[in-house]
Design an enzyme around this catalytic site. Structure first.
Site, PDB file in Angstrom:
ATOM      1  N   GLY A   1      91.704  -7.202 -16.248  1.00 14.95           N
ATOM      2  CA  GLY A   1      91.479  -8.456 -16.941  1.00 14.95           C
ATOM      3  C   GLY A   1      92.133  -9.640 -16.265  1.00 14.95           C
TER       4      GLY A   1
ATOM      5  CG  ASP B   1      96.377  -2.760 -34.962  1.00 13.83           C
ATOM      6  OD1 ASP B   1      97.538  -2.615 -34.565  1.00 13.83           O
ATOM      7  OD2 ASP B   1      95.407  -2.902 -34.190  1.00 13.83           O
TER       8      ASP B   1
ATOM      9  CB  SER C   1      86.321 -23.331  20.622  1.00 12.41           C
ATOM     10  OG  SER C   1      86.897 -22.995  21.857  1.00 12.41           O
TER      11      SER C   1
ATOM     12  CE  LYS D   1      96.093  -5.606 -27.607  1.00 13.30           C
ATOM     13  NZ  LYS D   1      97.089  -6.225 -26.743  1.00 13.30           N
TER      14      LYS D   1
ATOM     15  CB  SER E   1      88.563 -31.576  30.430  1.00 11.59           C
ATOM     16  OG  SER E   1      88.111 -31.462  29.097  1.00 11.59           O
TER      17      SER E   1
ATOM     18  CB  THR F   1      86.925  -3.890 -14.869  1.00 14.06           C
ATOM     19  OG1 THR F   1      86.653  -4.620 -16.073  1.00 14.06           O
ATOM     20  CG2 THR F   1      85.744  -2.987 -14.555  1.00 14.06           C
TER      21      THR F   1
ATOM     22  CB  SER G   1      91.590 -12.208 -21.410  1.00 10.88           C
ATOM     23  OG  SER G   1      92.613 -12.959 -20.785  1.00 10.88           O
ATOM     24  CB  VAL G   2      95.458 -10.042 -18.536  1.00  2.16           C
ATOM     25  CG1 VAL G   2      96.170 -11.238 -19.158  1.00  2.16           C
ATOM     26  CG2 VAL G   2      96.459  -8.994 -18.076  1.00  2.16           C
TER      27      VAL G   2
ATOM     28  CB  SER H   1      94.590 -31.097  22.204  1.00  2.93           C
ATOM     29  OG  SER H   1      94.485 -32.397  22.745  1.00  2.93           O
TER      30      SER H   1
END
Length: 641
Positions: A117, A172, A552, A170, A485, A115, A36-37, A480
């Site tokens: 977090g 400590d 489309s 952590k 058409s 990486t 995690s961060v 539309s």
């Protein structure tokens, strides 16, 4: 300063050569730090670099100066600054990008990927995990196991990392309390058993003080296991298991420096190869024999998994980038339908049925993803129903590609290392070229094995000659009420008067029959266009000029239909009408209903329309009548034909 004497230079050179040889002979362990961060990943790596003497004097001086500027706790050195290189990382105190660092000890070489977090950067964490042998999963001793801890555990397990260190950091800040450590270990153990993580160890550490990072320290005398570095130096590496697999090498490049040499370059994904070996070129299935195995250092008697080589064959065989050279008697399979686990990495959700580029090793194909079978809840491990996948979601879905791909299931059936090159893939958005997902193939779907293309004596060329025309698809697109058409109908009448054989597929008419089961969600619109494209293709096989009038709205689906057709047979006609003018015409009253909220997912109101960027024909209905537009289209069509 005087230069060293010649003898001294020779001694220095020999020492360097000896050092390089020693480094070359050491095993390499690739690992990531994740979690995690703000769990202390960068600090832990910085401490490892410091303890293994990988920091130069000038770097140390700069680090001490930077630490004073940011005012670290108790005046200690902020080792995270060694790894957090981006200014945004230093300002926020978090890791954003993947940072790779190399270091070595007397026993082993290491490449570590630091990486992020933060959940927002899960895609970057997955990038780092994709090549790692081991994961160091950090948990803040004050916070315990969090959702991102679980997500990263699942991701590392999915990508095939089978060795994990639970580093409770952590310590400590909780007074090196043993009970706090053991409570986190017990919590994680129950989760690890759920997802099948079996090979893991837990180590209490303090990046700030260095306890249990490289050495023991006195603060946690109750812990009698290895330090983190001791474990990293002794944990087994599974490279030998890759070498024991059957030979596979995706071809990255055909090396043809002159007319006398033709070699196939790539990295060996599994097994070993030597001159004289019989190999099979896939997907063609042609058989050949290895002549030479060439590297930058010269020819080899044998090459093994992980090495990059150039292979030459004893005979001329058609082979190019994207092909796979494999053991002749034990080749991988090829298929165009798969079940896969998908990790979605884009802010925009996945659109079932939309065409994405799929990259598998050196192979590229257009792939469509079906609605997910289920999505995984990373907290409870439940399989939840899902219609799509959002950012960071993990799900299982079926994938269909436009051509067969050579593959192997990502998870090794014998329990060895994963087949990363031929089992792991990424999905790329066709419009933005951004990577939107990563995934792991499970198996091929065999349901269509007995369905083959039937050879026909009367083909599309004969159909076209009988009609005296070249087939085409005139694809009218626009909002539309734009007049698609109306104009398409006039164009067909004019072509019929010229003796052309045509058929008009109208959006409303098709929804009364072929597509009456589809609604107007984004996924249904995509499937609507896919089906129409397939019908239009069959009609061009019959030699017809096909006219289609569909909103489309998405470029990706119009390009998908273009890809179905032969070169030059798809003519995109953009019927350009401003939204205000289309609303003014609104003979069906659709815009009024959409504005009132009675017609959800209506293009131009609460669903987007992506106009063509380079259509073959652009019709501005504010500048010409429908009759004039039809004349222009027929005139231009006759020029194109």
């Amino acid at each position: 300063m005087a230069l060293p004497h010649a003898d001294e230079r020779e001694l220095i050179a020999s020492d360097i050569s000896a050092y390089l040889e020693r480094q070359k002979s050491k095993e390499l362990l690739r690992f990531i730090t994740c979690g995690s961060v703000d769990d202390g990943k960068s600090t832990l790596i910085g401490r490892l670099l410091f303890e293994t003497r990988q920091i130069f004097d000038d770097q140390m001086a700069a680090l001490e100066a930077d630490s004073k500027k940011v005012g670290t706790q108790g005046g200690n050195i902020d080792f995270a600054l060694l790894v957090d290189g981006l200014s945004a990382e230093r300002e926020q105190g978090i890791t954003i990008d993947v940072a790779y660092r190399f270091f070595a000890t007397a026993k082993r070489k290491f490449i570590v990927a630091d990486t992020p977090g933060h959940e927002q950067y899960t895609r970057n964490m997955f990038t780092g995990a994709s090549t790692a042998d081991l994961a160091v999963l950090l948990v803040d001793a004050r916070k315990g196991v969090l959702e991102q801890t679980r997500r990263h555990s699942i991701l590392t397990h999915l990508v095939g990392i089978r060795r994990l260190v639970l580093a409770v950091t952590k310590m400590d800040l909780v007074d090196f309390d043993r009970d706090a450590f053991e409570a986190i270990v017990a919590d994680y153990r129950s989760f690890a058993e759920q997802i099948g993580i079996l090979n893991w160890v837990a180590i209490p550490v303090s990046g700030l003080s260095g306890d249990n990072v490289a050495g023991r320290g006195d603060a946690m005398g109750w812990y009698d296991g290895p330090s983190l570095l001791e474990h990293l130096e002794t944990v087994p590496i599974d490279s030998a298991a890759d070498e024991a697999k059957p030979f596979r090498m995706p071809v990255q490049w055909v090396n043809r420096p002159d007319q006398h040499f033709r070699g196939f370059a790539g990295q060996i994904a599994g097994g070993h190869v030597k001159p004289g070996d019989e190999v099979r070129i896939l997907p063609s299935g042609r058989i050949g024999r290895i002549d030479k195995v060439v590297t930058m250092d010269g020819d080899l008697d044998v090459a093994v998994a992980g090495q990059s080589v150039t292979l030459t064959l004893t005979q001329e065989i058609d082979c190019s980038r994207g092909d796979v050279i494999a053991a002749a008697k034990d080749p991988p399979h090829a298929a165009d339908q798969f079940e896969a686990t998908i990790i979605w990495m884009a802010d925009e959700p996945m659109v079932p049925g939309r065409g994405y580029w799929l990259k598998l090793a050196t192979q590229n194909a257009t792939a469509t993803v079906a609605q997910p079978k289920h999505q995984l809840n990373v907290n409870t491990m439940e399989e939840l129903a899902a219609k799509t996948l959002d950012l960071n979601a993990i799900g299982v879905a079926e994938i269909t590609t436009d051509r067969p791909l050579v593959f192997e299931p990502y998870a090794d059936v014998a329990g060895g290392p994963p087949n990363r090159q031929l089992g792991g893939f990424i999905l790329i958005d066709k419009l933005t070229n951004s990577t939107v997902a990563a995934g792991m193939l499970h198996f091929a779907l065999r349901r269509a094995e007995n369905v083959h293309w039937q050879a026909l004596d009367v083909g599309r060329d004969m159909h076209a000659r009988l009609k005296g025309q070249k087939p085409a698809v005139l694809w009218f697109t626009g909002l539309s009420g734009a007049g698609k058409s109306t104009i398409a109908n006039l164009v067909e009448k004019k072509l019929a008067a010229l003796g052309r054989h045509t058929f008009l597929l109208d959006g409303d008419n098709v929804r009364h029959g072929l597509n009456k089961d589809l609604g107007f969600t984004e996924a249904d619109r995509i499937e609507n266009i896919r089906r129409v494209g397939e019908v239009a293709k069959l009609m061009t096989d019959a030699g017809l000029i096909v006219l289609t009038a569909f909103i489309s709205p998405f470029r990706a689906e119009r390009e998908m239909v273009r890809g179905m057709m032969a070169e030059g047979e798809f003519v995109e006609i953009y019927v350009d009408t401003p939204l205000a003018e289309a609303e003014r015409r609104d003979v069906k009253g659709l815009y009024a209903k959409a504005r009132a909220g009675d017609l959800p997912n209506f293009t131009g109101i609460d669903s987007p329309y992506e106009p063509p960027e380079q259509p073959e024909l652009w019709i501005d209905t504010t500048a010409m009548s429908a009759e004039e537009a039809a004349d222009k289209i027929v005139e231009e069509l006759l020029k194109l034909r």
